[in-house]
Design a protein around this motif. Sequence first.
Motif, PDB file in Angstrom:
ATOM      1  N   UNK A   1       0.827  -1.189   0.000  1.00  0.00           N
ATOM      2  CA  UNK A   1       0.000   0.000   0.000  1.00  0.00           C
ATOM      3  C   UNK A   1       0.875   1.259   0.000  1.00  0.00           C
ATOM      4  N   UNK A   2       0.632   2.158  -0.960  1.00  0.00           N
ATOM      5  CA  UNK A   2       1.462   3.359  -1.099  1.00  0.00           C
ATOM      6  C   UNK A   2       1.404   4.236   0.139  1.00  0.00           C
ATOM      7  N   UNK A   3       0.198   4.408   0.694  1.00  0.00           N
ATOM      8  CA  UNK A   3       0.035   5.246   1.876  1.00  0.00           C
ATOM      9  C   UNK A   3       0.793   4.662   3.065  1.00  0.00           C
ATOM     10  N   UNK A   4       0.794   3.330   3.192  1.00  0.00           N
ATOM     11  CA  UNK A   4       1.547   2.670   4.266  1.00  0.00           C
ATOM     12  C   UNK A   4       3.042   2.868   4.059  1.00  0.00           C
TER      13      UNK A   4
ATOM     14  N   UNK B   1       1.715  -8.978   5.909  1.00  0.00           N
ATOM     15  CA  UNK B   1       0.653  -8.143   5.349  1.00  0.00           C
ATOM     16  C   UNK B   1       0.850  -6.701   5.799  1.00  0.00           C
ATOM     17  N   UNK B   2       0.346  -5.766   4.996  1.00  0.00           N
ATOM     18  CA  UNK B   2       0.405  -4.355   5.385  1.00  0.00           C
ATOM     19  C   UNK B   2      -0.307  -4.147   6.721  1.00  0.00           C
ATOM     20  N   UNK B   3      -1.392  -4.879   6.925  1.00  0.00           N
ATOM     21  CA  UNK B   3      -2.155  -4.770   8.166  1.00  0.00           C
ATOM     22  C   UNK B   3      -1.290  -5.153   9.360  1.00  0.00           C
ATOM     23  N   UNK B   4      -0.548  -6.249   9.255  1.00  0.00           N
ATOM     24  CA  UNK B   4       0.305  -6.680  10.359  1.00  0.00           C
ATOM     25  C   UNK B   4       1.411  -5.660  10.612  1.00  0.00           C
ATOM     26  N   UNK B   5       2.026  -5.155   9.550  1.00  0.00           N
ATOM     27  CA  UNK B   5       3.128  -4.204   9.725  1.00  0.00           C
ATOM     28  C   UNK B   5       2.640  -2.911  10.373  1.00  0.00           C
ATOM     29  N   UNK B   6       1.471  -2.442   9.968  1.00  0.00           N
ATOM     30  CA  UNK B   6       0.917  -1.223  10.572  1.00  0.00           C
ATOM     31  C   UNK B   6       0.586  -1.449  12.043  1.00  0.00           C
ATOM     32  N   UNK B   7       0.032  -2.604  12.367  1.00  0.00           N
ATOM     33  CA  UNK B   7      -0.306  -2.901  13.764  1.00  0.00           C
ATOM     34  C   UNK B   7       0.963  -2.988  14.612  1.00  0.00           C
ATOM     35  N   UNK B   8       2.006  -3.574  14.062  1.00  0.00           N
ATOM     36  CA  UNK B   8       3.279  -3.695  14.781  1.00  0.00           C
ATOM     37  C   UNK B   8       3.844  -2.318  15.116  1.00  0.00           C
ATOM     38  N   UNK B   9       3.814  -1.408  14.151  1.00  0.00           N
ATOM     39  CA  UNK B   9       4.321  -0.058  14.405  1.00  0.00           C
ATOM     40  C   UNK B   9       3.429   0.677  15.393  1.00  0.00           C
ATOM     41  N   UNK B  10       2.124   0.437  15.328  1.00  0.00           N
ATOM     42  CA  UNK B  10       1.206   1.038  16.295  1.00  0.00           C
ATOM     43  C   UNK B  10       1.556   0.595  17.711  1.00  0.00           C
ATOM     44  N   UNK B  11       1.862  -0.681  17.873  1.00  0.00           N
ATOM     45  CA  UNK B  11       2.255  -1.215  19.181  1.00  0.00           C
ATOM     46  C   UNK B  11       3.540  -0.552  19.669  1.00  0.00           C
ATOM     47  N   UNK B  12       4.521  -0.421  18.787  1.00  0.00           N
ATOM     48  CA  UNK B  12       5.799   0.168  19.179  1.00  0.00           C
ATOM     49  C   UNK B  12       5.674   1.669  19.426  1.00  0.00           C
TER      50      UNK B  12
ATOM     51  N   UNK C   1       1.487   8.414  15.652  1.00  0.00           N
ATOM     52  CA  UNK C   1       0.621   7.271  15.940  1.00  0.00           C
ATOM     53  C   UNK C   1      -0.819   7.529  15.526  1.00  0.00           C
ATOM     54  N   UNK C   2      -1.304   8.748  15.755  1.00  0.00           N
ATOM     55  CA  UNK C   2      -2.665   9.094  15.346  1.00  0.00           C
ATOM     56  C   UNK C   2      -2.826   9.013  13.837  1.00  0.00           C
ATOM     57  N   UNK C   3      -1.806   9.440  13.120  1.00  0.00           N
ATOM     58  CA  UNK C   3      -1.830   9.351  11.656  1.00  0.00           C
ATOM     59  C   UNK C   3      -1.898   7.890  11.202  1.00  0.00           C
ATOM     60  N   UNK C   4      -1.171   7.037  11.898  1.00  0.00           N
ATOM     61  CA  UNK C   4      -1.184   5.614  11.559  1.00  0.00           C
ATOM     62  C   UNK C   4      -2.544   4.982  11.785  1.00  0.00           C
ATOM     63  N   UNK C   5      -3.196   5.350  12.882  1.00  0.00           N
ATOM     64  CA  UNK C   5      -4.532   4.821  13.155  1.00  0.00           C
ATOM     65  C   UNK C   5      -5.525   5.232  12.063  1.00  0.00           C
ATOM     66  N   UNK C   6      -5.409   6.463  11.589  1.00  0.00           N
ATOM     67  CA  UNK C   6      -6.304   6.926  10.521  1.00  0.00           C
ATOM     68  C   UNK C   6      -6.129   6.077   9.255  1.00  0.00           C
ATOM     69  N   UNK C   7      -4.889   5.723   8.936  1.00  0.00           N
ATOM     70  CA  UNK C   7      -4.622   4.884   7.764  1.00  0.00           C
ATOM     71  C   UNK C   7      -5.210   3.493   7.963  1.00  0.00           C
ATOM     72  N   UNK C   8      -5.063   2.959   9.180  1.00  0.00           N
ATOM     73  CA  UNK C   8      -5.595   1.625   9.467  1.00  0.00           C
ATOM     74  C   UNK C   8      -7.121   1.610   9.395  1.00  0.00           C
ATOM     75  N   UNK C   9      -7.752   2.633   9.948  1.00  0.00           N
ATOM     76  CA  UNK C   9      -9.216   2.714   9.903  1.00  0.00           C
ATOM     77  C   UNK C   9      -9.695   2.844   8.458  1.00  0.00           C
ATOM     78  N   UNK C  10      -9.028   3.680   7.698  1.00  0.00           N
ATOM     79  CA  UNK C  10      -9.411   3.932   6.308  1.00  0.00           C
ATOM     80  C   UNK C  10      -9.374   2.653   5.476  1.00  0.00           C
TER      81      UNK C  10
END
Length: 336
Positions: free
Chosen positions: A211-214, A260-271, A306-315
């Motif tokens: 995903x380009x945005x990710x 998956x992009x989903x897993x990588x985004x969640x991992x960064x959210x955790x960190x 982190x807030x920006x990352x959550x917006x991408x995950x929700x989107x």
Amino acid sequence: MQVKEPLCSSEIGSLWLTYQQKTMIQRILEYFLDRADDQEAKNIIGMLWQELDFYVEMIKGIFENEGVVIPKGFTKEDVNLDTPPLFENGFDIMLIRLLKEVSLGMYSINLNMAYRADVMTVYEGLTMVSYKIYKLSTLYLLKKGILTRPPIITPPKRTEFIESKKYMKGFKPFGEKRALNAIELGILHHGIETNNLGMQLITGFAQSAKNKEARQYFEKGKELAKKHIKTFQDLLLENDIQFSATSGSTVTNSTVAPFSDRLMMFCIDLLNGFSIVGESFGTFFTLRNDLSLKIMLLAKDVYLYGQEGLEIMFKNGWYEEPPQSEDRDQLINRTE
């Protein structure tokens, strides 16, 4: 026959989040286990996977008995073992060590929100697993020369007490600031160590995400980690201390994502969450006000990131919704 009390909201919430985190870590471990060429590293990775699997199944059992839907978490669909290596050997145990450091903090909070004996047992057991793996990982990395020990100082010979508020002053454009104390040195070293590892991790994610945005988000995170490292290194250099980073590059030139992009985004959210908590700790326990301010500003940057990352995950529909309390207004105002 004794009837168990139903799970309370904090227990459902903490078990749900633990399930997300542990299934994510299992997928990462499966990838590392497939790539590891060092038997001792394989033993650590395999041992952790088995221990986590036991507690994932225990959480599933608690949810099933209570009629709580089992979360999706992260499955085999989130890891691809048929990819070129994205990280070099040694990085696997470094990341495991960091994840266990995160886990130890999380379990303390989770245990404080548990009221049923079986839920307490889950977090007591996971805490012991994390202690064991953290110790094994640290000793392994030191033996391999991958992990850098914090700076050595001259041991104090007598007890002293602070007698002036000048001890806290660091904003002096002219004149000397006091030397960093041992607590501050430890906080700065830890900040460089974790951000150096985070920078390597997020670099791998940036060059392999679909995903380009990710990808752009991970690239931004890489620059944020660099900012942390430079800030902490400059503070150490002012104190005539040079930080020696881990040897060698840890990211290959692969652009094929093992996760998956989903897993990588969640991992960064955790960190991100771990970083904010760690920097809050640093802000409180540093006794020089210039250090506290700089660390606080870095924590603000991580929060906004982190807030920006959550917006991408929700989107993108990548964040599984936590269990919700009843919406009373919706129930009352429903249309038949």
